[in-house]
Design a protein around this motif. Structure first.
Motif, short mmCIF file in Angstrom:
data_model
loop_
_atom_site.label_atom_id
_atom_site.label_comp_id
_atom_site.label_asym_id
_atom_site.label_seq_id
_atom_site.Cartn_x
_atom_site.Cartn_y
_atom_site.Cartn_z
N THR A 116 34.31 45.37 31.39
CA THR A 116 33.12 44.99 32.15
C THR A 116 33.57 44.07 33.28
OG1 THR A 116 32.69 43.15 30.62
CG2 THR A 116 31.59 45.24 30.17
N LYS A 117 34.22 44.66 34.27
CA LYS A 117 34.86 43.87 35.33
C LYS A 117 33.85 43.51 36.41
CE LYS A 117 38.29 45.68 37.88
NZ LYS A 117 39.66 46.09 38.24
N GLY A 118 33.40 42.26 36.38
CA GLY A 118 32.48 41.77 37.39
C GLY A 118 33.21 41.34 38.65
N GLU A 119 32.44 40.94 39.64
CA GLU A 119 33.01 40.52 40.91
C GLU A 119 34.00 39.35 40.70
OE1 GLU A 119 29.27 38.71 39.75
OE2 GLU A 119 29.72 40.77 40.35
N GLY A 120 35.14 39.46 41.39
CA GLY A 120 36.16 38.42 41.29
C GLY A 120 37.11 38.57 40.12
N ARG A 121 36.80 39.44 39.18
CA ARG A 121 37.67 39.61 38.02
C ARG A 121 38.97 40.31 38.43
NH1 ARG A 121 37.08 37.22 32.92
NH2 ARG A 121 34.86 36.90 32.52
N PRO A 122 40.08 39.95 37.78
CA PRO A 122 41.36 40.56 38.13
C PRO A 122 41.50 41.97 37.60
CG PRO A 122 41.65 39.09 36.27
CD PRO A 122 40.21 38.94 36.73
N GLY A 123 42.51 42.68 38.09
CA GLY A 123 42.86 43.98 37.56
C GLY A 123 44.02 43.86 36.60
N ARG A 224 28.84 41.39 44.77
CA ARG A 224 28.03 41.37 43.56
C ARG A 224 27.99 42.77 43.00
NH1 ARG A 224 26.67 37.86 39.61
NH2 ARG A 224 24.66 38.35 38.66
N GLY A 225 28.65 42.98 41.88
CA GLY A 225 28.66 44.32 41.31
C GLY A 225 29.62 44.43 40.14
N LEU A 226 29.33 45.35 39.23
CA LEU A 226 30.14 45.59 38.05
C LEU A 226 30.94 46.88 38.20
CD1 LEU A 226 27.61 44.76 35.20
CD2 LEU A 226 29.75 43.55 35.63
N ARG A 227 32.11 46.89 37.57
CA ARG A 227 32.87 48.12 37.42
C ARG A 227 33.16 48.26 35.93
NH1 ARG A 227 38.81 48.99 36.75
NH2 ARG A 227 37.82 48.60 34.73
N ARG A 228 32.18 48.85 35.24
CA ARG A 228 32.30 49.02 33.79
C ARG A 228 33.00 50.34 33.47
NH1 ARG A 228 25.96 47.74 33.21
NH2 ARG A 228 26.15 48.80 35.22
#
Length: 292
Positions: A116-123, A224-228
């Motif tokens: 659940t990678k939200g904005e600013g989260r690392p890869g 602002r956004g998720l990459r689930r």
């Protein structure tokens, strides 16, 4: 008695050819919109703690905002242990069709991960899944299920096409690159970052890739956004799985991690049973402290 599962659909012949050549395959729009939404809803319930205990999960109160709760943790391991819809997704017909074409008729799953990678989260830095989940016959295969549109900006997968073909596990090392989470990075391989290609996909699409394929993801840079994403790992049922530390007195050559789920064909080791060994947990991240 061996358990037998029969796949419901067959994969086109060119799927296997493309997979073995490039190391990955994209199944566009494999899930219907209602399936995607159901998994998003389950992701929130898991992150709220409503589906059962997750080691390391911050408790969510009834007044906690859903948007904040889903962003608290970047990765939950073994969500299929908590959620029937997530468990059922292990054997989704579109995934099983590819697995039986590229792995073989008998396939088992050993892991699921909810990102659940939200904005600013690392890869994650360059890595090979087979480094973390070793198989005897090099059959490890991942199914990366997009629950949101995955774009270059929000941290889609990047792959090094063909990097699986040598069958080599490259060296790994710790890193201090803030773009990536706490997992180690592979290095000293004969490929350049310039050789990498992004794999943007729409929500409901599935990326299936070989366990030896070098791949990574970059941070979510959308304001602002998720990459689930839901990621499942599979292998041939014939191969033993020497995962984690073997029990005391067990030779590594005989160690077979049996907390698995059959998704296709016959389980030749069904007589061993499938004990409940793994526990749903939160992967440590840079915000929560690196486990090194």
């Amino acid at each position: 008695m061996a358990s037998i599962i029969t796949p419901s659909i067959s994969a086109p012949p060119d799927w296997a050819r493309r997979f073995h050549a490039d190391g990955y395959l994209v199944l566009p729009d494999a899930l219907a919109p209602d399936e995607v939404q159901h998994l998003r809803d389950e992701a929130l319930r898991i992150c709220r703690g409503e589906r059962g205990r997750v080691a390391g999960l911050r408790p969510a109160g009834p007044t906690d905002d859903d948007e904040e709760v889903i962003r608290r943790h970047a990765c939950v391991h073994f969500p299929h242990k908590l959620s029937r819809p997530v468990h059922d997704m292990l054997a989704h017909p579109a995934i099983v069709a590819v697995l039986t074409a590229v792995v073989g008729p008998n396939v088992k799953a050993m892991q699921s991960m909810l990102f659940t990678k939200g904005e600013g989260r690392p890869g994650q830095a360059w890595h090979q899944d087979e480094f973390f989940i070793p198989t005897r016959d090099r059959s490890l295969t991942a199914a990366w299920i997009a629950l949101d549109d995955a774009t270059v900006d929000n941290g889609c997968l990047w792959v090094l096409p063909g990097s699986h073909r040598p069958g080599v596990i490259y060296p790994d090392r710790e890193h201090d690159d803030a773009r990536f989470d706490c997992t180690s990075e592979a290095y000293d391989f004969p490929y350049r970052d310039a050789d990498a290609v992004p794999v943007p996909v729409r929500a409901g699409s599935i990326v299936v890739f070989n366990g030896y394929l070098l791949h990574r993801s970059l941070p979510n840079r959308v304001p602002r956004g998720l990459r689930r994403a839901l990621v499942n790992h599979y292998m041939s049922a014939e191969s033993l799985l020497p995962w984690f530390t073997p029990p005391a007195g067990t030779h590594i050559g005989k160690w077979d991690y049996r907390d698995v789920v059959m998704v296709a064909g016959r389980d030749p080791y069904a007589y061993k049973g499938c004990p409940d060994l793994s526990e749903p947990l939160i992967r440590p991240d840079r915000d929560g402290g690196c486990a090194r």
